[in-house]
Write a protein that holds these residues in place. Structure first.
Motif, short mmCIF file in Angstrom:
data_model
loop_
_atom_site.label_atom_id
_atom_site.label_comp_id
_atom_site.label_asym_id
_atom_site.label_seq_id
_atom_site.Cartn_x
_atom_site.Cartn_y
_atom_site.Cartn_z
N UNK A 135 -3.71 -9.72 -1.21
CA UNK A 135 -2.42 -10.25 -0.78
C UNK A 135 -1.28 -9.46 -1.43
N UNK A 136 -1.41 -9.16 -2.70
CA UNK A 136 -0.39 -8.37 -3.41
C UNK A 136 -0.22 -7.00 -2.75
N UNK A 137 -1.33 -6.41 -2.33
CA UNK A 137 -1.29 -5.09 -1.70
C UNK A 137 -0.47 -5.13 -0.40
N UNK A 138 -0.53 -6.25 0.29
CA UNK A 138 0.18 -6.36 1.57
C UNK A 138 1.59 -6.93 1.41
N UNK A 139 2.02 -7.23 0.18
CA UNK A 139 3.36 -7.77 -0.02
C UNK A 139 4.38 -6.63 0.06
N UNK A 140 5.59 -6.91 0.45
CA UNK A 140 6.21 -8.21 0.62
C UNK A 140 5.99 -8.82 2.01
N UNK A 141 5.45 -8.08 2.96
CA UNK A 141 5.31 -8.60 4.32
C UNK A 141 3.94 -9.17 4.61
N UNK A 142 3.47 -10.07 3.75
CA UNK A 142 2.13 -10.63 3.90
C UNK A 142 2.07 -11.47 5.18
N UNK A 143 1.13 -11.14 6.09
CA UNK A 143 0.99 -11.95 7.30
C UNK A 143 0.62 -13.40 6.96
N UNK B 292 -7.37 -4.19 8.03
CA UNK B 292 -7.53 -2.75 7.75
C UNK B 292 -7.00 -1.87 8.88
N UNK B 293 -7.32 -2.14 10.14
CA UNK B 293 -6.94 -1.20 11.21
C UNK B 293 -5.44 -0.91 11.30
N UNK C 241 -1.66 3.50 4.71
CA UNK C 241 -2.69 4.29 4.04
C UNK C 241 -3.06 3.73 2.67
N UNK C 242 -2.06 3.33 1.90
CA UNK C 242 -2.33 2.76 0.58
C UNK C 242 -3.07 1.44 0.66
N UNK C 243 -2.68 0.62 1.62
CA UNK C 243 -3.37 -0.66 1.81
C UNK C 243 -4.81 -0.43 2.25
N UNK C 244 -5.02 0.52 3.14
CA UNK C 244 -6.38 0.84 3.58
C UNK C 244 -7.23 1.33 2.40
N UNK C 245 -6.62 2.11 1.50
CA UNK C 245 -7.37 2.59 0.35
C UNK C 245 -7.81 1.43 -0.54
N UNK C 246 -6.92 0.47 -0.76
CA UNK C 246 -7.28 -0.69 -1.58
C UNK C 246 -8.39 -1.50 -0.91
N UNK D 238 -12.17 -0.24 14.95
CA UNK D 238 -10.91 -0.82 15.41
C UNK D 238 -9.71 0.03 15.01
N UNK D 239 -9.80 0.74 13.89
CA UNK D 239 -8.68 1.57 13.45
C UNK D 239 -8.47 2.74 14.42
N UNK D 240 -9.54 3.23 15.00
CA UNK D 240 -9.43 4.31 15.98
C UNK D 240 -8.93 5.63 15.42
#
Length: 182
Positions: free
Chosen positions: A39-47, A106-107, A111-116, A156-158
């Protein structure tokens, strides 16, 4: 051993199950911390759906911790085959909760979020497979769900840059499963 009604096999199954159960506080805590990191990785726009996922993960972990807490002073002296089946189902449920992260987020992640996410999933395949190895069906189910979720996320990421990752998953996930089955 896993299906035998023999009392000695029941004691052996109990020993295998106890090896996993004793780590419940550590594994459930690691899951909660890992969920918070996602969740922290996707902040501040956490779905909003990710907040719901985190709540489900925490509830799942708290359920595991509660069951461990209630039974913590009881020695597991013998276990019927159904006890190992339950352990496999619990591992499957936890891995299915986690599968949402690579499959859903993930898709479309940065890039940074995908790495985490990729690092976390890789670590969880290895750590989960190792921790659950005393109950091979639990280990195989856990690793299998994570592997399928990882391959689904890549598809799904394609992104053609992710194509080389698929053979790595096909190579290493069966190796982790095979280690638990031997």
């Amino acid at each position: 051993m896993y299906q035998s009604p023999d009392p000695e096999m029941g004691r052996l199954r109990a020993t295998h199950l106890a090896a996993i159960v004793r780590l419940t506080p550590q594994t459930m805590s690691a899951n909660i911390v890992s969920g918070a990191v996602i969740v922290w990785t996707f902040s501040p726009g956490v779905p909003k759906a990710m907040w719901a996922w985190l709540a489900l993960l925490i509830l799942t972990c708290l359920f595991g911790l509660y069951n461990w807490w209630v039974r913590r002073r009881r020695s597991i002296l013998t276990t019927a085959p159904q006890g190992l089946h339950r352990a496999a189902w619990h591992a499957t449920i936890l891995s299915l909760v986690w599968a949402a992260v690579p499959v859903v987020w993930f898709p479309h992640a940065s890039g940074g979020q995908q790495m985490v996410v990729a690092t976390l999933v890789t670590g969880m395949i290895g750590a989960g497979g190792f921790v659950l190895y005393p109950v091979p069906t639990a280990s195989a189910a856990y690793v299998g769900v994570f592997s399928i979720a990882s391959l689904t996320a890549l598809w799904r990421a394609g992104n053609p840059d992710f194509i080389p990752v698929a053979p790595l998953i096909f190579a290493y996930s069966p190796m982790v499963m095979a280690a638990s089955l031997t």
